[in-house]
Every structure is written in structure tokens, then in C-alpha cells.
Design an enzyme around this catalytic site. Structure first.
Site, PDB file in Angstrom:
ATOM      1  CB  CYS A 142      -0.982  -0.016   1.165  1.00  0.00           C
ATOM      2  SG  CYS A 142      -0.264   0.195   2.809  1.00  0.00           S
ATOM      3  CG  ASN A 186       4.489  -1.700   5.122  1.00  0.00           C
ATOM      4  OD1 ASN A 186       5.560  -2.015   5.615  1.00  0.00           O
ATOM      5  ND2 ASN A 186       3.551  -2.586   4.911  1.00  0.00           N
ATOM      6  CB  CYS A 245      -3.568   1.539   6.976  1.00  0.00           C
ATOM      7  SG  CYS A 245      -3.354   3.028   7.968  1.00  0.00           S
ATOM      8  NE  ARG A 246      -4.639   1.589   1.639  1.00  0.00           N
ATOM      9  CZ  ARG A 246      -4.532   2.300   0.533  1.00  0.00           C
ATOM     10  NH1 ARG A 246      -5.426   2.155  -0.438  1.00  0.00           N
ATOM     11  NH2 ARG A 246      -3.546   3.163   0.374  1.00  0.00           N
ATOM     12  CB  SER A 247       0.355  -3.399   2.719  1.00  0.00           C
ATOM     13  OG  SER A 247       1.146  -2.487   3.424  1.00  0.00           O
ATOM     14  CG  ASP A 302      -4.944   5.290   3.001  1.00  0.00           C
ATOM     15  OD1 ASP A 302      -5.043   4.790   4.153  1.00  0.00           O
ATOM     16  OD2 ASP A 302      -3.940   5.917   2.633  1.00  0.00           O
TER      17      ASP A 302
END
Length: 164
Positions: free
Chosen positions: A9, A12, A14-16, A128
Site C-alpha cells: 500500500c 505500509n 494500514c492496508r498492506s 485508504d
């Protein structure tokens, strides 16, 4: 031979890392640990060395996932050791494909939600959640979980194909 997946993401945090944690759990539940490795990175280095966002950690913990994470930036040199690079939105897809040293490496980059058969094909981004509230992290987790089943099936097929 280990099959290696990297989730990417922006920062690095939150999402990933969320996708990494969920996929680790799926891999373990499927009995593929030792055959499949997953980690994560960001397209930018703003948060290198930091842990995951506390809201990411909270939603993961609330839903039974564990995560030990330190943010890092994706490097083009990693393509040679990775089998699959799973990105969280179309901007990451474009950026990582441009960064790829070869066309073969660029073909390794895929959108996470492309593995969710119920996802709207016109919008495969995982938004995000960083600038929003806890509900954005919950929605992010729902999207990640929905896509992880299909991703695991695709990875399992690749792993089994290697063994044949």
C-alpha cells in the site's frame, strides 16, 4: 520451493499490514505455512521503521488476527525473489508496474480485490482508511477478508503446480 507474496500500500501501516495478517492466518489455516510466505511494504518511505497504525492493530485484534510489523518501503530489487506482489489500489498498481525491472516482473503485480468474485470490477481499490475513523478500518478488513479467500485459492494452485 517457497511461494513468496508481498502486499503493498502507500505507507505500509494500514492496508498492506492488514492484508498480510489476514493472509498469514488463511495460509496457516490451509496448512500451507512453510510453503507460502507473506510480508508487506509501502510505495513510500514515510513510515519506515514504525509499527502498524494503532487502528489497524485494534481491528485486527478485535477480529482474532495477530501482527508483528515494522513498516518498510518496497524496493525494485525484491521482484526477483517474489512470486506475487499484491497491491491495494490502482495507484499502487501503476507505480509498482512502472518500478518493475522486466515485463515478467510487472505481470506479478495484481490488485487484491481482483481475487474477490463479488467485488465491483469497475472499482477494485481498497480505500485508504488512514484519514478517517474506525469504521474505515472495519470496511478495509471486510474487503481484505473477502479477497483473501480467492487469493489463497490462486496461490494454492500455484504451489500445487510447482509440486507436480
Amino acid at each position: 520451493m517457497t511461494y513468496r507474496v508481498c502486499f503493498v500500500c502507500t505507507g505500509n501501516i494500514c492496508r498492506s499490514p492488514m492484508a498480510e495478517a489476514v493472509f498469514h492466518a488463511r495460509v496457516e489455516d490451509a496448512g500451507l505455512d512453510g510453503l507460502v510466505e507473506a510480508d508487506s511494504a509501502g510505495t513510500d518511505g514515510w513510515h519506515e521503521g514504525e509499527g502498524a497504525d494503532p487502528r489497524t492493530l485494534a481491528v485486527l485484534e478485535e477480529n482474532g488476527y495477530g501482527l508483528d510489523h515494522t513498516a518498510r518501503r518496497f524496493r525494485a530489487s525484491w521482484f526477483s525473489r517474489l512470486d506475487l506482489v499484491v497491491v491495494l489500489d490502482a495507484g499502487h498498481l501503476r507505480e509498482l508496474r512502472r518500478l518493475a525491472p522486466t515485463e515478467q516482473d510487472a505481470a506479478k503485480v495484481r490488485l487484491l480485490r481482483s481475487y474477490d468474485p463479488a467485488a465491483d470490477r469497475a472499482d477494485l481499490d481498497v480505500p485508504d482508511p488512514y484519514y478517517g475513523g474506525a469504521d474505515g478500518f472495519d470496511a478495509c478488513l471486510e474487503m481484505v477478508e473477502a479477497a483473501s479467500t480467492g487469493l489463497l485459492a490462486a496461490v494454492r494452485e500455484q504451489v500445487e503446480g510447482r509440486a507436480a
